[in-house]
Design a protein around this motif. Sequence first.
Motif: not given
Length: 333
Positions: A28-31, A41-47, A287-291
């Motif tokens: 979802v973050s990458m999309a 994508a890192l920002t979306v992931a943490v949100v 990093l997206a997964g980690a965040l």
Amino acid sequence: MAKTVSGARAGLAALWPGLAVTVAAVVVSMAVAGLVPAVSALTVAVVLGVAAGNVPGFPVAARAGVAWSARKLLRAGVVLLGLQLSVGQVLGLGAGTVGAVLLVVVLTFAGTVLLGRVLGVSRGLSLLVATGFSICGASAVAAVEGVVERDDEDVATSVAMVTVFGTVSMLGLPVLFSAWGLSAEDAGRIAGGSVHEVAQVVAAASPAGAAAVAIAVVVKLSRVVLLAPMVAVVSLLERRRSAGAGRRPPIMPLFVLGFLLAVALRSSGVLPEAVLDVTKHLTTLLLAGALFALGFSVRIKALLRNGPKAFALGAGSTILVTALGITTMLLMP
């Protein structure tokens, strides 16, 4: 042996629900980042992580796998981040630009920590914001959080500040570039020297042309090179502070040493561009997964307690890094 294999299978089975949730969040973050390139994508992931972690009744079975992702994916992502950097690229900027980058990073870090003390912000949050704003945004926050005594909310707050104020810089700097009539080279150097995230740097430099973007990215990556020494310095400070207080953070975490080895490997020139392209995308995924996993452990009520002071810290740090970026990059060609 049978008991060992059985235990390993049971452990893996316990991780699968959380790993599946993490993978879904990364997709979802990458999309979202693909649809809105200015948003990392890192920002979306943490949100997404904060949102999922605060949903009442979220499956308890997912928590073990998400916690595993926070530790393992983070370290792997930081190591691979080193493959985006080449010592030759940095040296090619020239002594003036390299000196300017050093000044921006050191003075932004020190000034942000000092401002945090003045505002009464916790030491952990101050160090996370100082590292993220001076070097490379969410990636730097993720790298340093393991050697800093901090709350989970501090990590999410720091990434939120990177998002908010990095976006302000991304939108505001092109207006200044146009008003001042700056060349593509100067615009690129200032964007790379002062904006928080790599994606935000690209967006800030784009109105000045492709040449500005190319310069901005290299200048930004020269700040990223300083991630390892910065983590080492912060860790040493934390070790001195916690002397005699039980477990102390390592001087240099193994994954940061891996980051340095990756930089050396990239600098050797032995890796083909196709491999580097793949590892670049893989780094973002990890990093997206980690965040996402770090955000998952945050509780919104605790996060809101940091609000006003954290906002003031982010605003002050952004003003500082922008002023230093403009001044040093124009005066030290």
